[in-house]
Design a protein around this motif. Structure first.
Motif, mmCIF file in Angstrom:
data_model
loop_
_atom_site.group_PDB
_atom_site.id
_atom_site.type_symbol
_atom_site.label_atom_id
_atom_site.label_comp_id
_atom_site.label_asym_id
_atom_site.label_seq_id
_atom_site.Cartn_x
_atom_site.Cartn_y
_atom_site.Cartn_z
ATOM 1 N N TYR A 1 0.807 -1.216 0.000
ATOM 2 C CA TYR A 1 0.000 0.000 0.000
ATOM 3 C C TYR A 1 0.843 1.269 0.000
ATOM 4 O O TYR A 1 0.313 2.361 0.148
ATOM 5 C CB TYR A 1 -0.912 0.000 1.227
ATOM 6 N N CYS A 2 2.162 1.147 -0.115
ATOM 7 C CA CYS A 2 3.026 2.333 0.023
ATOM 8 C C CYS A 2 2.722 3.381 -1.040
ATOM 9 O O CYS A 2 2.437 3.057 -2.178
ATOM 10 C CB CYS A 2 4.484 1.940 -0.054
ATOM 11 N N PHE A 3 2.753 4.614 -0.609
ATOM 12 C CA PHE A 3 2.432 5.696 -1.543
ATOM 13 C C PHE A 3 3.371 6.868 -1.335
ATOM 14 O O PHE A 3 4.112 6.925 -0.348
ATOM 15 C CB PHE A 3 0.982 6.151 -1.354
ATOM 16 N N THR A 4 3.352 7.774 -2.270
ATOM 17 C CA THR A 4 4.080 9.024 -2.124
ATOM 18 C C THR A 4 3.077 10.142 -2.368
ATOM 19 O O THR A 4 2.049 9.926 -3.015
ATOM 20 C CB THR A 4 5.269 9.099 -3.101
ATOM 21 N N ILE A 5 3.354 11.307 -1.837
ATOM 22 C CA ILE A 5 2.459 12.440 -2.055
ATOM 23 C C ILE A 5 3.243 13.550 -2.744
ATOM 24 O O ILE A 5 4.318 13.937 -2.286
ATOM 25 C CB ILE A 5 1.840 12.925 -0.733
ATOM 26 N N THR A 6 2.725 14.018 -3.859
ATOM 27 C CA THR A 6 3.407 15.072 -4.603
ATOM 28 C C THR A 6 2.402 16.152 -4.974
ATOM 29 O O THR A 6 1.208 15.888 -5.057
ATOM 30 C CB THR A 6 4.021 14.523 -5.910
ATOM 31 N N ASP A 7 2.917 17.349 -5.178
ATOM 32 C CA ASP A 7 2.085 18.422 -5.709
ATOM 33 C C ASP A 7 2.350 18.520 -7.195
ATOM 34 O O ASP A 7 3.495 18.611 -7.603
ATOM 35 C CB ASP A 7 2.431 19.758 -5.038
ATOM 36 N N GLU A 8 1.300 18.443 -7.988
ATOM 37 C CA GLU A 8 1.463 18.482 -9.438
ATOM 38 C C GLU A 8 0.812 19.741 -9.994
ATOM 39 O O GLU A 8 -0.389 19.781 -10.242
ATOM 40 C CB GLU A 8 0.840 17.234 -10.081
ATOM 41 N N PRO A 9 1.599 20.803 -10.139
ATOM 42 C CA PRO A 9 1.017 22.060 -10.604
ATOM 43 C C PRO A 9 0.854 22.107 -12.119
ATOM 44 O O PRO A 9 1.548 21.404 -12.863
ATOM 45 C CB PRO A 9 2.042 23.101 -10.152
#
Lengths: 366, 322, 154
Positions: free
Chosen positions: A268-276
């Motif tokens: 279930y591992c995830f990453t969080i990014t901001d995608e402008p």
């Protein structure tokens, strides 16, 4: 009509004939998004879960290449959408407008297998227990129903019975599907099933069909898939943590790609990014893999898992030791065998577990 | 036939073992049709080595990708190569990642390797495979539900069906007899040419549909022996940020564009990218196009002559028409 | 014919220009200083040398929906860094041949050489390339917002 409906509501079993499957599910798709296993391409062997569309080819004869994980944990999930707008009160400033995206639309996943659902039971521990509840996960999880097959399609890579599940394990499922001659018997396992049956517009099975289904279920219940022993691996990983020779032995051929983690129902591992995108954008949660170098890369440049050996150790250790230690003994592996089957270099996690046990017991003895 | 070659292979390794640090070869995986790479370091393990048409992996990546098998000063590492794999080794030597005198190449002529998915497709239901045997161009699979007999040609990987270098182009010792290529060299890019006869819209549609299956597990990149950036691939860097984490077609296509363009004039068509893809995307087809281009423009084929410089790493001031 | 030309020209195209600092950027400047009339569709990005021009710059632009990409540098053998443009020209040729394979018109990508003194030539290059892009029309590209993998799930 009303009377008929009522009669249907009370039924706990329905029969779907072979040729009636698409139609039945199409009926359901008016009220739910119905995900079914279908071929990922025209001539491909691989199956994946996709939302039902008219005339699609539903294949229930083998395990899907990709698990239905993405139904609840999409590969890329927007958590927040944001936009910068000129401030109305002060034109020289910009206001930030935020919108949280939570999807609560009802979903049925049809044709899962016990291992697929087991994957969600593992994820539930992480996302739905303890102090922090993941609202995005919860919204989807609570609105998703599973119709699960009694599974008769085990191959060399399957080992569900070894990790606390089995081909007839219906835990977490709302409907059980039993394949019989000429069709499928659907059986309600939770309260939510009867509501679905009433929408299906199907007949109840006759005595013979019920008897057939009972026989199939018995056969499946008697099957033991896999003979992996997991006793001792809990401490084994800890004891062998520094034994890099052992881990080299297990993972030397690893390519450090993400196949095993992306096809895994429990990863279930995830990453969080901001995608402008200009003045607007989104905060995105997307799949990540512990097999990637960047996964543990720290801002300082240091990486605690610099090579594939440490990374593979983590994958195996997490599933068979760290997770069970934290969550009352539950192994974070559903035994579906997808990582073994899809691995480009045929690394077998069962063999890894065995090596760890051997090495550990060897240590204890000497 | 395969057991004979396996036996010869084991004998050869036995003989060279004292002079080499390790031997990279293949061993049986979790069933008979799945083979996995193995690094042999002690004599007791030599019996693990096998050779048969299920030995699909190109092992040359293990020579350069961290943690690589690197020999101590004055010693060598032995590696088993098929025809296609030998070109990768040459390409790595060409680009300075390997020294020829550090490796001992055991070449094995190969008449084609098997795509396990094509085998599974032939079985009515997925079941446990008890035994698999290849004899007289046919594969016999004994599985829990019965016996299946399949002509070998129908289950070969696509890369093998268009192979023109079945025999190792570089080697210290060759095991087995020379085999003839599957197709003529002129026909190598006929699939590319056929595809290019389609309209631009059709081509765009094909890639949009095919690549939409991609889950970006990066197996194609990591299996490629010539993708040597490894952990520093620009597809995963945040600064500069080339590819976003969004699972959109644009990002997928961009990743595959990065992979392909970085291999232009370098790809040896070993087909590993395509073989490892869990979603069965014909990834190598993109690289075939680039190889067709570099062959036409620069008369260059990668991984054949270790003295040549790949065309995009050099220039020719007198070039005309370009 | 003229009418069609006109309506087409009404919409501005998105054309990217990558110009080398030493020659073409100067050439474009010369054209501007000499007040030579040019189409307005081009957006210029200055790069140190065409050798710095990664074909992926053009590739990314085109799949993201740019209508055209123009690269211009010093004439061969006149490169400020001696050979940058000689490396570049091989890469550009490969890219140009590659684009149609994915379904992108090869004419959407163009490279040429303009020196700092060739203001007139720069005007011609821009006018001709812009005209050609207008003829091709909008680049359908690969829709950047189609979330294919999980489109249904979103």
């Amino acid at each position: 009509m009303v009377a008929r409906r009522k009669e249907k509501k009370s039924q706990n079993r329905i029969f779907i004939p072979l040729e009636g499957l698409n139609q039945t599910l199409e009926n359901l798709s008016k009220h739910f998004t119905v995900w079914v296993p279908m071929p990922s391409g025209e001539n491909e062997w691989s199956l994946e879960f996709k939302p039902l569309h008219r005339g699609c080819k539903i294949l229930l004869d083998r395990q899907s290449t990709l698990p239905p994980k993405k139904v609840i944990l999409p590969q890329g999930q927007t958590l927040i959408e944001y936009e910068y707008k000129k401030s109305e009160s002060d034109p020289s400033k910009q206001d930030l407008v935020l919108r949280e995206v939570i999807d609560e639309s009802p979903i049925i996943v049809f044709g899962t297998r016990p291992c697929d659902v087991r994957g969600f039971l593992v994820c539930d521990k992480v996302f739905l227990q303890g102090r922090y509840i993941d609202v995005y996960y919860r919204a989807r999880r609570l609105n998703t129903l599973f119709a699960t097959l009694f599974c008769r399609e085990a191959d060399d890579a399957c080992f569900c019975s070894s990790v606390g599940s089995g081909p007839a394990d219906m835990e977490g499922s709302d409907i059980g599907i039993t394949p019989i001659d000429g069709g499928w018997i659907l059986e309600g396992l939770t309260d939510r099933a009867s509501e679905i049956f009433s929408l299906c517009d199907c007949e109840a099975p006759d005595e013979k069909q019920i008897e057939d289904a009972r026989r199939v279920q018995e056969e499946v219940r008697s099957m033991r898939v896999g003979n992996l022993r997991t006793d001792g691996v809990l401490e084994g990983v800890k004891g062998q943590f520094q034994n890099m020779e052992l881990w080299r032995d297990i993972a030397e051929s690893c390519l450090s790609c993400g196949v095993c983690t992306y096809v895994c129902p429990t990863c279930y591992c995830f990453t969080i990014t901001d995608e402008p995108q200009g003045l607007r954008g989104e905060r995105l949660r997307s799949w990540d893999s512990c097999m990637f170098y960047q996964y543990t890369q720290e801002a300082s440049g240091h990486n605690p898992r610099p090579t594939k050996l440490e990374r593979y150790r983590n994958r195996l250790g997490h599933k068979f030791s760290y997770f069970p230690l934290r969550y009352s003994g539950m192994i974070a592996c559903c035994g579906c065998g997808r990582c073994i089957r899809s691995c480009p270099v045929s690394i077998d996690i069962r063999q890894g577990v065995e090596r760890v046990r051997e090495a550990h017991h060897g240590c204890v003895c000497s | 036939m395969w057991s004979e070659i396996t036996k010869k292979l084991q004998e050869t390794v036995q003989n060279i073992m004292p002079q080499v640090e390790a031997v990279i070869g293949w061993e049986r995986g979790f069933n008979e049709i799945r083979i996995k790479p193995v690094v042999i370091k002690k004599e007791g393990d030599i019996s693990k080595l096998v050779w048969n048409p299920f030995c699909v992996q190109n092992l040359s990546g293990y020579l350069v990708k961290s943690p690589a098998v690197i020999p101590r000063e004055g010693r060598r590492v032995a590696i088993c190569v098929k025809g296609c794999d030998s070109r990768s080794v040459t390409a790595l030597i060409q680009e300075g990642f390997l020294k020829r005198d550090q490796i001992f190449i055991i070449g094995i002529p190969c008449s084609g390797t098997v795509d396990w998915r094509k085998v599974m497709k032939r079985l009515e239901r997925s079941s446990v495979i008890h035994r698999a045997e290849i004899k007289d161009g046919r594969l016999m699979v004994e599985h829990a539900e019965g016996v299946e007999e399949i002509p070998l040609r129908e289950i070969l990987l696509r890369r093998c069906l268009r192979c023109v270098y079945p025999n190792p182009t570089v080697s210290d010792v060759v095991i087995g007899e020379t085999v003839s290529p599957h197709i003529e060299k002129e026909d190598l890019y006929k699939d590319v040419e056929a595809f290019e006869r389609k309209s631009l819209d059709e081509r765009r549609k094909f890639w949009a549909e095919t690549l939409s299956r991609c889950i970006r597990c990066y197996a194609c990149r990591n299996a490629c022996p010539l993708c040597i950036c490894q952990d520093w691939c620009i597809a995963e860097r945040r600064d500069p940020k080339w590819v976003t984490q969004k699972p959109t077609l644009k990002d997928i296509l961009l990743f595959h564009g990065i992979h392909a363009l970085h291999l232009a004039g370098r790809c040896t068509e070993c087909g590993e990218c395509e073989r490892v893809c869990p979603m069965e995307i014909p990834v190598m087809f993109i690289k075939e196009k680039l190889n067709e281009t570099t062959l036409r423009l620069f008369s260059y084929e990668a991984g054949i002559d270790s003295n040549l410089v790949p065309p995009l790493l050099t220039f020719n001031p007198h070039e005309t028409g370009i | 014919m003229e009418e069609r030309e006109k309506t087409k020209n009404n919409t501005e195209m998105r054309i990217l220009g990558f110009l080398c600092n030493w020659c073409s950027y100067g050439g474009a400047d010369t054209a501007g200083v000499s007040r030579l009339k040019q189409p307005t569709d081009l957006r210029i990005i200055r790069i140190p040398c065409t050798g710095r021009m990664d074909p992926l710059f053009a590739f990314k632009a085109l799949i993201s929906g740019a209508d055209g990409v123009l690269v211009s540098g010093c004439h061969p053998k006149d490169c400020h860094y001696s050979v940058g443009n000689l490396y570049a020209r091989r890469r550009f040729e490969v890219l140009k041949d590659f684009l149609p394979f994915l379904g992108i018109e090869s004419d959407r990508f163009h490279y040429t050489w303009v020196s700092a003194s060739e203001g007139q030539r720069w005007q011609e290059v821009v006018t001709e390339f812009s005209r050609r892009i207008h003829e091709l029309g909008r680049n359908p590209g690969f829709d950047m917002n189609t979330n294919l993998v999980n489109s249904e799930a979103r």
